[in-house]
Enzyme design. Structure first.
Site, mmCIF file in Angstrom:
data_model
loop_
_atom_site.group_PDB
_atom_site.id
_atom_site.type_symbol
_atom_site.label_atom_id
_atom_site.label_comp_id
_atom_site.label_asym_id
_atom_site.label_seq_id
_atom_site.Cartn_x
_atom_site.Cartn_y
_atom_site.Cartn_z
ATOM 1 N N LYS A 1 -5.491 5.466 3.411
ATOM 2 C CA LYS A 1 -4.172 6.067 3.164
ATOM 3 C C LYS A 1 -3.894 7.183 4.169
ATOM 4 C CE LYS A 1 -4.242 5.022 -1.776
ATOM 5 N NZ LYS A 1 -4.592 5.526 -3.098
ATOM 6 N N GLN B 1 -5.930 10.409 -7.348
ATOM 7 C CA GLN B 1 -6.739 9.193 -7.198
ATOM 8 C C GLN B 1 -7.401 8.823 -8.534
ATOM 9 O OE1 GLN B 1 -7.029 7.947 -3.786
ATOM 10 N NE2 GLN B 1 -7.778 6.121 -4.811
ATOM 11 N N ASP C 1 3.577 7.511 -7.141
ATOM 12 C CA ASP C 1 2.900 6.389 -7.806
ATOM 13 C C ASP C 1 3.808 5.742 -8.853
ATOM 14 O OD1 ASP C 1 0.392 5.785 -6.779
ATOM 15 O OD2 ASP C 1 -0.605 7.405 -7.870
#
Ligand code: NAP
Length: 286
Positions: free
Chosen positions: A53, A97, A120
């Protein structure tokens, strides 16, 4: 039948070219897109995803911040860190995460992230906006699947789509997105009695169960588009999806491989959501 393999790496690469242009344009206007990624503890698998990422952010011109909290961090420290980032003007996207250590509430953590920085798409406000058909941030994996379908010229309208899995992260938002595009959608879960009788009805089959090779050729309608979201590590270290990829060749019309199918699209959509968030800020500054 000749099965076409959908190359997620190539499609994501193509998308990143457009994303770089958008990032450059919004940066030129004084708002450089910024993404903060928080992890608690050190998980080797998470570190690999995180590095991918960070590299992807750098490639398209997004400023990224990697915040590593110690294993012994408690939830209130994490929530405090999120509040700091909520108020940080250089950050337009925040992600935590997963998985979180035992004792952390993923719900409390998702709800602590500002819904305006929730790249997200897990905050209940963003889940609700998606459900009523006015999405702001859409979860990256199902959004990536929709982009794959679009790229392949597959319009879900009028088709029967079957989604295997009903998680908040993949299955449910996936079903909503397909429904909004006019598909007739069936959602299966672990209690579905005869999974094959459902999947054989699918013109578009999206599998997100986390079960290696759950879907075999006998469960696929000839000519169907099969999207394999699953990522499973076998005892020998090999990564496989939820679909028997080699087995469905010759039956499916199209199939995504694992790795190299949905995975790269998920990262591309994280970049997309972060840039879109920065663009919204730039518009509101005008
Ligand atoms: P999850 O939260 O464990 O959900 C799995 C879902 O599959 C559940 O709804 C479960 O049903 C259902 N299921 C399990 N076994 C089944 C069976 N035999 N028949 C029908 N349904 C079954 O997993 P997730 O977070 O959605 O992730 C699913 C997979 O996608 C995992 O392999 C994950 O690693 C992968 N993934 C990949 C990406 C990517 O970027 N490619 C991103 C996210 C996730 P119940 O609800 O009844 O238990």
């Amino acid at each position: 039948m000749q099965t076409r393999t959908i190359d997620g790496n190539a499609i994501a690469r193509e998308l990143r070219v457009g994303l770089s242009k958008r990032a450059a344009s919004v940066s030129a206007g004084g708002v450089r897109p910024g993404l903060a990624m928080i992890r608690v503890g050190d998980h080797p698998a998470s570190s690999v995803y995180l590095r991918n990422k960070i590299n992807a952010c750098a490639e398209v011109g997004i400023h990224s911040q990697d915040i590593q909290l110690a294993d012994a961090t408690d939830e209130s420290t994490l929530l405090g860190q999120i509040r700091i980032l909520n108020d940080e003007p250089r950050i337009h996207g925040i992600l935590v995460q997963l998985p979180l250590p035992r004792g952390f509430s993923p719900e409390r953590v998702s709800e602590a992230i500002s819904p305006l920085k929730d790249v997200d798409g897990f905050h209940p406000t963003n889940v609700g906006l998606l459900a009523v058909g006015h999405p702001r941030f859409v979860p990256c994996t199902p959004l990536g699947v929709m982009k794959l379908l679009e790229h392949e010229g597959i319009d879900p309208e009028g088709r029967h789509a079957v989604v295997v899995g009903r998680s908040n992260i993949v299955g449910k938002p996936m079903a909503l997105l397909l429904l909004q595009k006019g598909a007739t959608v069936t959602i299966c879960n672990s209690k579905t009695p005869d999974l094959g009788s459902m999947t054989r009805e699918a013109e578009i089959l999206v599998v997100a169960a986390g079960k290696p090779k759950l879907v075999t050729a006998a469960m696929v309608k000839p000519g169907a588009t099969v999207i394999d979201v699953g990522i499973n590590r076998l005892p020998d270290g090999k990564l496989v999806g939820d679909v028997d990829y080699a087995g469905v060749l010759g039956t499916a019309g199209r199939v995504t491989p694992v790795p190299g199918g949905v995975g790269p699209m998920t990262i591309a959509m994280l970049l997309e959501n972060t840039i879109a968030s920065a663009e919204r800020v730039a518009r509101s500054n005008r």
